[in-house]
Design a protein around this motif. Structure first.
Motif, PDB file in Angstrom:
ATOM      1  N   MET A 188     -14.560 -22.181  18.846  1.00  0.00           N
ATOM      2  CA  MET A 188     -15.209 -21.389  18.760  1.00  0.00           C
ATOM      3  C   MET A 188     -16.342 -20.747  18.550  1.00  0.00           C
ATOM      4  O   MET A 188     -16.506 -20.487  17.430  1.00  0.00           O
ATOM      5  N   THR A 189     -16.777 -19.663  19.365  1.00  0.00           N
ATOM      6  CA  THR A 189     -18.708 -19.393  18.842  1.00  0.00           C
ATOM      7  C   THR A 189     -18.069 -18.215  18.489  1.00  0.00           C
ATOM      8  O   THR A 189     -17.272 -17.479  18.667  1.00  0.00           O
ATOM      9  N   MET A 208     -17.532 -15.105  20.562  1.00  0.00           N
ATOM     10  CA  MET A 208     -16.445 -15.235  21.939  1.00  0.00           C
ATOM     11  C   MET A 208     -15.684 -13.737  21.213  1.00  0.00           C
ATOM     12  O   MET A 208     -15.596 -13.040  20.171  1.00  0.00           O
ATOM     13  N   HIS A 231     -10.791 -12.998  24.432  1.00  0.00           N
ATOM     14  CA  HIS A 231     -10.948 -14.753  24.714  1.00  0.00           C
ATOM     15  C   HIS A 231     -10.677 -15.494  23.507  1.00  0.00           C
ATOM     16  O   HIS A 231      -9.420 -17.032  23.977  1.00  0.00           O
ATOM     17  N   ASP A 281     -12.351 -32.879  25.622  1.00  0.00           N
ATOM     18  CA  ASP A 281     -13.085 -32.746  26.939  1.00  0.00           C
ATOM     19  C   ASP A 281     -12.552 -30.900  27.467  1.00  0.00           C
ATOM     20  O   ASP A 281     -13.184 -30.471  28.132  1.00  0.00           O
ATOM     21  N   LEU A 321     -13.315 -28.144  26.149  1.00  0.00           N
ATOM     22  CA  LEU A 321     -14.037 -28.294  25.646  1.00  0.00           C
ATOM     23  C   LEU A 321     -14.557 -27.357  26.732  1.00  0.00           C
ATOM     24  O   LEU A 321     -15.135 -26.096  26.584  1.00  0.00           O
ATOM     25  N   LYS A 322     -14.020 -27.656  27.688  1.00  0.00           N
ATOM     26  CA  LYS A 322     -14.659 -27.000  29.220  1.00  0.00           C
ATOM     27  C   LYS A 322     -14.202 -25.934  29.102  1.00  0.00           C
ATOM     28  O   LYS A 322     -14.928 -24.632  29.652  1.00  0.00           O
ATOM     29  N   CYS A 369     -13.181 -23.709  27.103  1.00  0.00           N
ATOM     30  CA  CYS A 369     -14.082 -22.548  26.137  1.00  0.00           C
ATOM     31  C   CYS A 369     -15.329 -22.590  26.438  1.00  0.00           C
ATOM     32  O   CYS A 369     -15.791 -20.999  26.191  1.00  0.00           O
ATOM     33  N   GLN A 370     -15.819 -22.855  27.617  1.00  0.00           N
ATOM     34  CA  GLN A 370     -17.180 -22.478  28.412  1.00  0.00           C
ATOM     35  C   GLN A 370     -16.342 -21.468  29.567  1.00  0.00           C
ATOM     36  O   GLN A 370     -17.815 -21.455  30.527  1.00  0.00           O
ATOM     37  N   GLN A 371     -15.546 -21.994  30.030  1.00  0.00           N
ATOM     38  CA  GLN A 371     -14.985 -20.549  30.912  1.00  0.00           C
ATOM     39  C   GLN A 371     -14.188 -19.319  30.368  1.00  0.00           C
ATOM     40  O   GLN A 371     -13.856 -19.272  29.574  1.00  0.00           O
ATOM     41  N   GLU A 372     -15.003 -18.782  31.672  1.00  0.00           N
ATOM     42  CA  GLU A 372     -14.047 -17.197  31.600  1.00  0.00           C
ATOM     43  C   GLU A 372     -12.819 -17.548  32.018  1.00  0.00           C
ATOM     44  O   GLU A 372     -12.672 -18.108  33.304  1.00  0.00           O
TER      45      GLU A 372
END
Length: 171
Positions: free
Chosen positions: A1-2, A5, A9, A44, A47-48, A50-53
């Motif tokens: 997680m960034t 974020m 979320h 994977d 990870l996807k 994590c990139q989604q709203e």
């Protein structure tokens, strides 16, 4: 997680991971055949995620995650056809490992019989009965209509019942 974020979320991602990690690995394993690759598929998928709203994925994100895992697993299978593995590796994967428990023979028989169904029947039956997805969620994962899913489950269960009742099927 960034670090960028937001807390809701991050919490949503953590709850999704807790709820679906194990289930996605088992689901992916039915496609790719081995645990380590299935774990990669699940990773994977997360990870996807994590990139989604969250609003674009839906809540709960189960159907979305299963769909992403399914697509990733199918990509891996296509790559394997282009670059086949050593046949010996495949044989070793099917052999029981020393020290592992012998499964319940009745359960093993059901799994063996399930393996004789068509790939589409196996996938839909596993999503319904092993992963607990609704027809609507299975539709989102597979792209099949809900009426087709109902038909596939009905015919698969009937075929399983018939095969398990054949003479010599019971021990």
């Amino acid at each position: 997680m960034t670090a960028t974020m937001d807390k809701p979320h991050a919490s949503w991602l953590q709850e999704s991971f807790t709820a679906y990690e194990s289930r996605l690995i088992h689901y992916a394993q039915q496609f790719v055949g081995d645990w380590e690759t299935a774990r990669d598929v699940a990773q994977d998928s997360f990870l996807k995620l994590c990139q989604q709203e969250p609003r674009k994925v839906g809540d709960p994100p189960g159907a979305w995650l299963y769909r992403v895992a399914r697509n990733r697993a199918l990509d891996i299978l296509r790559a394997r056809k282009r670059y086949p593995q050593d046949e010996l590796d495949s044989v070793e994967d099917t052999l029981p490992h020393p020290g592992t428990e012998t499964p319940d023979p009745r359960l093993a028989q059901v799994w063996e019989t399930l393996g004789k169904l068509t790939p589409k029947q196996q996938e839909v039956v596993r999503l319904k009965f092993l992963h607990g997805l609704s027809y609507k969620e299975i539709r989102k994962v597979t792209g099949l209509s809900e009426s087709n899913i109902g038909f596939i489950i009905h015919s698969a269960v009937r075929e399983l019942r018939d095969r398990l009742q054949e003479p010599g099927a019971r021990q």
